[in-house]
Design an enzyme around this catalytic site. Sequence first.
Site, PDB file in Angstrom:
ATOM      1  N   HIS A   9      25.255  55.580  49.107  1.00 35.54           N
ATOM      2  CA  HIS A   9      26.228  54.826  50.393  1.00 35.54           C
ATOM      3  C   HIS A   9      26.443  55.842  52.174  1.00 35.54           C
ATOM      4  CE1 HIS A   9      30.488  55.934  50.039  1.00 35.54           C
ATOM      5  NE2 HIS A   9      30.423  56.235  48.289  1.00 35.54           N
ATOM      6  N   ASP A  34      31.925  62.693  50.509  1.00 31.75           N
ATOM      7  CA  ASP A  34      32.151  61.252  50.086  1.00 31.75           C
ATOM      8  C   ASP A  34      31.427  60.126  51.073  1.00 31.75           C
ATOM      9  OD1 ASP A  34      32.522  58.430  48.982  1.00 31.75           O
ATOM     10  OD2 ASP A  34      34.632  58.874  49.207  1.00 31.75           O
ATOM     11  N   GLU A  66      30.528  50.395  51.504  1.00 34.41           N
ATOM     12  CA  GLU A  66      31.182  50.570  49.886  1.00 34.41           C
ATOM     13  C   GLU A  66      32.575  50.909  50.013  1.00 34.41           C
ATOM     14  OE1 GLU A  66      32.007  53.352  46.806  1.00 34.41           O
ATOM     15  OE2 GLU A  66      32.468  54.103  48.576  1.00 34.41           O
ATOM     16  N   GLU A  67      33.463  51.358  50.883  1.00 35.47           N
ATOM     17  CA  GLU A  67      34.673  51.648  51.405  1.00 35.47           C
ATOM     18  C   GLU A  67      35.193  50.513  50.849  1.00 35.47           C
ATOM     19  OE1 GLU A  67      35.232  54.451  49.472  1.00 35.47           O
ATOM     20  OE2 GLU A  67      34.530  56.338  49.949  1.00 35.47           O
ATOM     21  N   ASP A  94      26.953  59.265  44.154  1.00 32.57           N
ATOM     22  CA  ASP A  94      28.222  59.270  44.865  1.00 32.57           C
ATOM     23  C   ASP A  94      28.711  60.561  44.507  1.00 32.57           C
ATOM     24  OD1 ASP A  94      29.873  57.765  46.484  1.00 32.57           O
ATOM     25  OD2 ASP A  94      31.263  56.316  45.665  1.00 32.57           O
TER      26      ASP A  94
END
Length: 180
Positions: A9, A34, A66-67, A94
């Site tokens: 991501h 991240d 994604e978050e 990830d």
Amino acid sequence: TEVLVLGAHLDHVGWGVGQERSRAMLEVFPGADDNASGSTALLEVAKAFAGVEPAIDVLFLWFSAEELGLLGSAAYCEKPLYPMERTVAMLNMDQIARTDPKEFNVAGTWERKEWADFVQDQAKRARCKLKIDFKAGRDLYARSDQYSFFEKGVPALFFFEGNIDQNPVYHKPGDVPATI
């Protein structure tokens, strides 16, 4: 045609209220680990595939949101480029930068001993120390993009560094290249 999906991501939490000298202020959360780390690794794998003709198609996907709840990967799984029944597996990276490059964790082999054996064999060939996560990664597994594929019945592995939630800059403004 069968396909193997490799993914990561692009997004991070963006911005939020942080603390500087006990004063609340708006801060950027860069997301170097991240998940710029997984996104960069995915690009390197794609470059390594240049000029190679694999036995099956390989699809490189960078997801967004994604978050925000796996929105990008869920959207792909609802309208995939290849039918899900022809997707042989999804491998997701990830947060992989804070781990020694020769050590990493993998989750998603819980019900598939043959996958654990295969991944261990590949790690030995690459001279990597591999921790196959049989329990601790289940919560993390449900929070990253491979989970959207898993919910559709596609075997999905999650490559990540250990103890993400114990990382002092996880989802914080300090997730910058200098802290890796």
